[in-house]
Enzyme design. Structure first.
Site, PDB file in Angstrom:
ATOM      1  N   ASP A 223       0.523   4.621  -1.811  1.00  0.00           N
ATOM      2  CA  ASP A 223       1.703   4.801  -2.653  1.00  0.00           C
ATOM      3  C   ASP A 223       1.438   5.711  -3.849  1.00  0.00           C
ATOM      4  O   ASP A 223       2.346   5.966  -4.637  1.00  0.00           O
ATOM      5  CB  ASP A 223       2.186   3.423  -3.142  1.00  0.00           C
ATOM      6  CG  ASP A 223       3.521   3.470  -3.844  1.00  0.00           C
ATOM      7  OD1 ASP A 223       4.412   4.219  -3.398  1.00  0.00           O
ATOM      8  OD2 ASP A 223       3.687   2.763  -4.858  1.00  0.00           O
ATOM      9  N   SER A 248       9.591   4.157  -5.759  1.00  0.00           N
ATOM     10  CA  SER A 248       9.567   3.911  -4.323  1.00  0.00           C
ATOM     11  C   SER A 248      10.712   2.982  -3.933  1.00  0.00           C
ATOM     12  O   SER A 248      11.005   2.012  -4.629  1.00  0.00           O
ATOM     13  CB  SER A 248       8.243   3.268  -3.908  1.00  0.00           C
ATOM     14  OG  SER A 248       7.151   4.059  -4.312  1.00  0.00           O
ATOM     15  N   GLN A 298       7.668   7.048   3.540  1.00  0.00           N
ATOM     16  CA  GLN A 298       8.239   6.398   2.364  1.00  0.00           C
ATOM     17  C   GLN A 298       9.449   7.185   1.881  1.00  0.00           C
ATOM     18  O   GLN A 298       9.448   8.415   1.901  1.00  0.00           O
ATOM     19  CB  GLN A 298       7.220   6.325   1.226  1.00  0.00           C
ATOM     20  CG  GLN A 298       7.744   5.642  -0.029  1.00  0.00           C
ATOM     21  CD  GLN A 298       6.737   5.654  -1.167  1.00  0.00           C
ATOM     22  OE1 GLN A 298       6.795   6.489  -2.055  1.00  0.00           O
ATOM     23  NE2 GLN A 298       5.788   4.716  -1.124  1.00  0.00           N
TER      24      GLN A 298
END
Length: 307
Positions: A223, A248, A298
């Site tokens: 991430d 995110s 993502q």
């Protein structure tokens, strides 16, 4: 003990969840470079919680997650695991992360008994030797005072101290205003000696198997940079320079082949699209030997602040 080893131990302690009921765990948080819990931390802790309810011979093969609310770095996070299914080959778990009585994160993860099958993969893209690239301690001070404030550069360096993360090309915060191809590559591995930390009884060493730990550490790192390629396509530097607001939204990973988080891994990232205040990032993680180990997708909020 050097600073790198101490930072690695701190990260391993972060993954050492306290079991407070059979399928309920509590994890600590720590300050991030933004005033919320780092998404990779929550994803990694949730996967640890799920994995601790699964037989040790079934490593995760995929996860799908949604970030629902910003996490409070000053409060613990409670992870509740639902045992959705235990089959002959596959095990499925659902995890809800809660703070202050509200869910902040949902994760579904699937685990599989190892077996043989058909096999092929995309080839690893070309990339330079990671040891020829600048370390975070070398690259961040170079840009402090140009686009980054020294305080932000220090926070970035501290937040990533447990990870040796090396950009193949300049990161977004170094080339603000320069539109580039929406692709980015980083090499990464854990900082410090992971084997020694586990042998010395690091926080999670007695509750998490080594294969699960390696996957959770890679989940943590996944991430950090995946939305960079979106920024590059628009000459933006990201939250670090304040020219976009981002977070995110959801995160999916597929674990194809074994890996070790303390070996060099190439994270090859790209963005096929951005629109409507959102951008999509796709990533592939290869071992140094060229094996495709992980695929990642993502979507995140990417907004330009209004004056």
């Amino acid at each position: 003990m050097n600073d790198a080893q101490r930072s690695l131990l701190d990260l391993l302690d972060l993954l050492a969840l306290e079991r407070i009921e059979q399928d309920i765990f509590r994890g600590e948080s720590r300050a991030s470079v933004v005033p919320r819990v780092f998404g990779g931390q929550v994803a990694a802790q949730a996967l640890v919680a799920a994995g601790r309810t699964v037989p040790a011979d079934r490593p995760p093969h995929s996860l799908h997650a949604y970030f629902l609310r910003p996490g409070d770095p000053g409060a613990p996070i409670v992870y509740t695991v639902d045992r959705i299914r235990d089959g002959r080959s596959f095990t499925t778990r659902r995890v809800v992360a809660v703070q202050h009585g509200q869910p902040i994160f949902h994760l579904s993860a699937s685990f599989q008994t190892q077996e043989e099958g058909l096999e092929h993969q995309e080839p690893m893209p070309p990339a330079p030797d990671p040891l020829t690239l600048p370390t975070p301690a070398e690259i961040l001070p170079r840009h402090a005072g140009r686009f980054l404030t020294p305080a932000v550069a220090d926070r970035l360096l501290e937040a990533r101290a447990a990870i040796d993360l090396r950009y193949v090309d300049e990161p977004p915060y170094a080339t603000v205003g320069e539109v580039r191809e929406p692709r980015s590559q980083v090499w990464f591995r854990t900082n410090g000696d992971l084997d020694k930390a586990l042998a010395d009884g690091a926080g999670c060493s007695d509750t998490v198997t080594r294969p699960l730990l390696d996957i959770c550490l890679v989940t943590y790192v996944s991430d950090m940079t995946l939305l960079d390629s979106i920024l590059l396509a628009h000459g933006r530097g990201g939250w670090a320079v304040g020219d976009v607001v981002g977070a995110s939204l959801d995160h999916a990973m597929w674990f194809h082949r074994p890996l070790r988080a303390d070996d060099w891994l190439l994270y090859d990232q790209e963005s096929p699209t951005a629109q409507a205040g959102r951008g999509l990032g796709k990533g592939r993680i290869f071992t140094a030997e060229g094996q495709l180990a992980v695929s990642v997708i993502q979507e995140g909020v990417i907004r330009v602040p209004r004056d």
